[in-house]
Scaffold this motif. Sequence first.
Motif, PDB file in Angstrom:
ATOM      1  N   SER A  49      -4.118  -2.982  -1.284  1.00 19.97           N
ATOM      2  CA  SER A  49      -2.769  -3.528  -1.110  1.00 19.97           C
ATOM      3  C   SER A  49      -1.725  -2.420  -1.155  1.00 19.97           C
ATOM      4  O   SER A  49      -0.769  -2.409  -0.378  1.00 19.97           O
ATOM      5  CB  SER A  49      -2.472  -4.554  -2.210  1.00 19.97           C
ATOM      6  N   ARG A  50      -1.917  -1.473  -2.072  1.00 22.77           N
ATOM      7  CA  ARG A  50      -0.967  -0.367  -2.191  1.00 22.77           C
ATOM      8  C   ARG A  50      -0.946   0.473  -0.919  1.00 22.77           C
ATOM      9  O   ARG A  50       0.120   0.835  -0.415  1.00 22.77           O
ATOM     10  CB  ARG A  50      -1.329   0.496  -3.407  1.00 22.77           C
ATOM     11  N   GLU A  51      -2.136   0.767  -0.377  1.00 28.14           N
ATOM     12  CA  GLU A  51      -2.215   1.554   0.853  1.00 28.14           C
ATOM     13  C   GLU A  51      -1.533   0.814   2.008  1.00 28.14           C
ATOM     14  O   GLU A  51      -0.786   1.403   2.794  1.00 28.14           O
ATOM     15  CB  GLU A  51      -3.678   1.829   1.208  1.00 28.14           C
ATOM     16  N   SER A  52      -1.782  -0.475   2.098  1.00 27.60           N
ATOM     17  CA  SER A  52      -1.201  -1.271   3.177  1.00 27.60           C
ATOM     18  C   SER A  52       0.322  -1.317   3.084  1.00 27.60           C
ATOM     19  O   SER A  52       1.029  -1.122   4.086  1.00 27.60           O
ATOM     20  CB  SER A  52      -1.776  -2.691   3.139  1.00 27.60           C
ATOM     21  N   LEU A  53       0.850  -1.544   1.887  1.00 27.78           N
ATOM     22  CA  LEU A  53       2.299  -1.637   1.710  1.00 27.78           C
ATOM     23  C   LEU A  53       2.972  -0.277   1.881  1.00 27.78           C
ATOM     24  O   LEU A  53       4.101  -0.196   2.377  1.00 27.78           O
ATOM     25  CB  LEU A  53       2.609  -2.218   0.337  1.00 27.78           C
ATOM     26  N   LYS A  94      19.433  -5.080   1.884  1.00 28.15           N
ATOM     27  CA  LYS A  94      18.371  -6.078   1.716  1.00 28.15           C
ATOM     28  C   LYS A  94      17.234  -5.767   2.671  1.00 28.15           C
ATOM     29  O   LYS A  94      17.453  -5.233   3.759  1.00 28.15           O
ATOM     30  CB  LYS A  94      18.893  -7.495   1.987  1.00 28.15           C
ATOM     31  N   LEU A  95      16.021  -6.121   2.260  1.00 30.40           N
ATOM     32  CA  LEU A  95      14.867  -5.925   3.121  1.00 30.40           C
ATOM     33  C   LEU A  95      14.938  -6.922   4.283  1.00 30.40           C
ATOM     34  O   LEU A  95      15.107  -8.129   4.064  1.00 30.40           O
ATOM     35  CB  LEU A  95      13.582  -6.147   2.316  1.00 30.40           C
ATOM     36  N   PRO A  96      14.816  -6.467   5.534  1.00 28.88           N
ATOM     37  CA  PRO A  96      14.845  -7.382   6.693  1.00 28.88           C
ATOM     38  C   PRO A  96      13.536  -8.152   6.788  1.00 28.88           C
ATOM     39  O   PRO A  96      12.646  -7.833   7.592  1.00 28.88           O
ATOM     40  CB  PRO A  96      15.046  -6.431   7.880  1.00 28.88           C
ATOM     41  N   LEU A  97      13.399  -9.182   5.969  1.00 34.32           N
ATOM     42  CA  LEU A  97      12.125  -9.880   5.805  1.00 34.32           C
ATOM     43  C   LEU A  97      11.617 -10.494   7.105  1.00 34.32           C
ATOM     44  O   LEU A  97      10.443 -10.341   7.459  1.00 34.32           O
ATOM     45  CB  LEU A  97      12.273 -10.960   4.737  1.00 34.32           C
ATOM     46  N   ARG A 121       6.185 -13.644   4.827  1.00 30.43           N
ATOM     47  CA  ARG A 121       7.449 -13.411   4.148  1.00 30.43           C
ATOM     48  C   ARG A 121       7.253 -13.378   2.635  1.00 30.43           C
ATOM     49  O   ARG A 121       7.893 -12.596   1.926  1.00 30.43           O
ATOM     50  CB  ARG A 121       8.440 -14.518   4.534  1.00 30.43           C
ATOM     51  N   LYS A 122       6.339 -14.217   2.148  1.00 29.12           N
ATOM     52  CA  LYS A 122       6.086 -14.287   0.717  1.00 29.12           C
ATOM     53  C   LYS A 122       5.553 -12.958   0.182  1.00 29.12           C
ATOM     54  O   LYS A 122       5.979 -12.487  -0.889  1.00 29.12           O
ATOM     55  CB  LYS A 122       5.087 -15.410   0.425  1.00 29.12           C
ATOM     56  N   THR A 123       4.658 -12.329   0.937  1.00 27.27           N
ATOM     57  CA  THR A 123       4.101 -11.037   0.518  1.00 27.27           C
ATOM     58  C   THR A 123       5.173  -9.961   0.490  1.00 27.27           C
ATOM     59  O   THR A 123       5.265  -9.166  -0.449  1.00 27.27           O
ATOM     60  CB  THR A 123       2.963 -10.615   1.463  1.00 27.27           C
ATOM     61  N   LEU A 124       5.992  -9.932   1.536  1.00 26.61           N
ATOM     62  CA  LEU A 124       7.065  -8.936   1.604  1.00 26.61           C
ATOM     63  C   LEU A 124       8.071  -9.133   0.487  1.00 26.61           C
ATOM     64  O   LEU A 124       8.543  -8.168  -0.123  1.00 26.61           O
ATOM     65  CB  LEU A 124       7.766  -9.015   2.961  1.00 26.61           C
ATOM     66  N   GLU A 125       8.409 -10.390   0.210  1.00 32.16           N
ATOM     67  CA  GLU A 125       9.374 -10.690  -0.844  1.00 32.16           C
ATOM     68  C   GLU A 125       8.832 -10.284  -2.208  1.00 32.16           C
ATOM     69  O   GLU A 125       9.563  -9.743  -3.053  1.00 32.16           O
ATOM     70  CB  GLU A 125       9.712 -12.185  -0.839  1.00 32.16           C
ATOM     71  N   ARG A 126       7.536 -10.511  -2.425  1.00 33.00           N
ATOM     72  CA  ARG A 126       6.931 -10.179  -3.712  1.00 33.00           C
ATOM     73  C   ARG A 126       7.003  -8.672  -3.986  1.00 33.00           C
ATOM     74  O   ARG A 126       7.175  -8.250  -5.135  1.00 33.00           O
ATOM     75  CB  ARG A 126       5.475 -10.625  -3.740  1.00 33.00           C
ATOM     76  N   HIS A 127       6.903  -7.882  -2.924  1.00 28.26           N
ATOM     77  CA  HIS A 127       6.908  -6.424  -3.080  1.00 28.26           C
ATOM     78  C   HIS A 127       8.159  -5.793  -2.473  1.00 28.26           C
ATOM     79  O   HIS A 127       8.144  -4.641  -2.055  1.00 28.26           O
ATOM     80  CB  HIS A 127       5.659  -5.835  -2.424  1.00 28.26           C
ATOM     81  N   ARG A 128       9.235  -6.548  -2.488  1.00 31.37           N
ATOM     82  CA  ARG A 128      10.485  -6.117  -1.855  1.00 31.37           C
ATOM     83  C   ARG A 128      10.966  -4.771  -2.405  1.00 31.37           C
ATOM     84  O   ARG A 128      11.273  -3.845  -1.644  1.00 31.37           O
ATOM     85  CB  ARG A 128      11.559  -7.186  -2.074  1.00 31.37           C
ATOM     86  N   LYS A 129      11.032  -4.655  -3.712  1.00 35.39           N
ATOM     87  CA  LYS A 129      11.574  -3.435  -4.318  1.00 35.39           C
ATOM     88  C   LYS A 129      10.677  -2.232  -4.056  1.00 35.39           C
ATOM     89  O   LYS A 129      11.160  -1.114  -3.843  1.00 35.39           O
ATOM     90  CB  LYS A 129      11.791  -3.647  -5.819  1.00 35.39           C
ATOM     91  N   TYR A 130       9.393  -2.459  -4.073  1.00 39.44           N
ATOM     92  CA  TYR A 130       8.446  -1.372  -3.796  1.00 39.44           C
ATOM     93  C   TYR A 130       8.623  -0.888  -2.353  1.00 39.44           C
ATOM     94  O   TYR A 130       8.672   0.314  -2.089  1.00 39.44           O
ATOM     95  CB  TYR A 130       7.029  -1.875  -4.016  1.00 39.44           C
TER      96      TYR A 130
END
Length: 268
Positions: A188-192, A214-217, A228-237
């Motif tokens: 997951s870390r590599e992908s993000l 803001k992240l352009p989700l 969108r849920k995955t992106l939102e969960r790791h928004r700050k990262y």
Amino acid sequence: MLLVLWRKWTGRGSAAAVPEPEALNPEETVEAIQQGREELRNDLIKQYRPFIVTTASRFSKRYIDPDRDDEFSVALLAFDEAITRYSNEGGSRFIGFAAQVMNRRLIDYARKEQRHLTAVPYSSLQGESDEEGSVLSKIEAKEALTVYSREQIAQDRRDEIRTITEELSEYGISFFELTEQSPKHQDSRESLLEIGIRLAKRESLLALLKDKKKLPLKELGQLENVSRKTLERHRKYLITVALIAAGAYPLLQQYITGADAGSEEGRL
């Protein structure tokens, strides 16, 4: 993760002396110079002359006399170079950028001065006592330069971390939150990480990120085929990775790519 870098490289230490803030903003002044107001260049150099002397003196571990020492001329030319090269798009402050340019040019100068010491015959160390001391002092100086280069890289890392900390605050992000935001699994870390790096390379999405803070989700999710849920969960990262990848953070960028980042920490 970046919090580990923060704890490892951010230490307590005195920074180079910088003139007290005045009505004239250095970033705005540099921008005006780059847009054609060359008459401001000498004024800015004069204003920051004590800072230039201090930076050269800190590097040389002794007081640098502007009227006699070549190191001041090197630092002065580097400061002028920084005025021409500076860009605030990466979120860096001009003074920090100028200090990096000056230190790197001073390192180049010192290396040129010491280059003839790369091969010193053993017999040359066995002359008169004064001569022996002189040669050994030069060798010690060369070794000290190597140590200084490592210390300077560490200082540059601390400067980059301070700068990214300031930039992240505009997005409501602190380093202390990144512990929880960092993906737990390697895949997951590599992908993000790759998503964040690609975000930095897409000018339209990066512009949206910096403009709206803001992240352009929606747009990012469509391009990456990620929920969108995955992106939102790791928004700050993702925001942190994108800002580092797109900014003037060459040392922190190594921790994104994993290149030359050292064996202890690896990637973010």
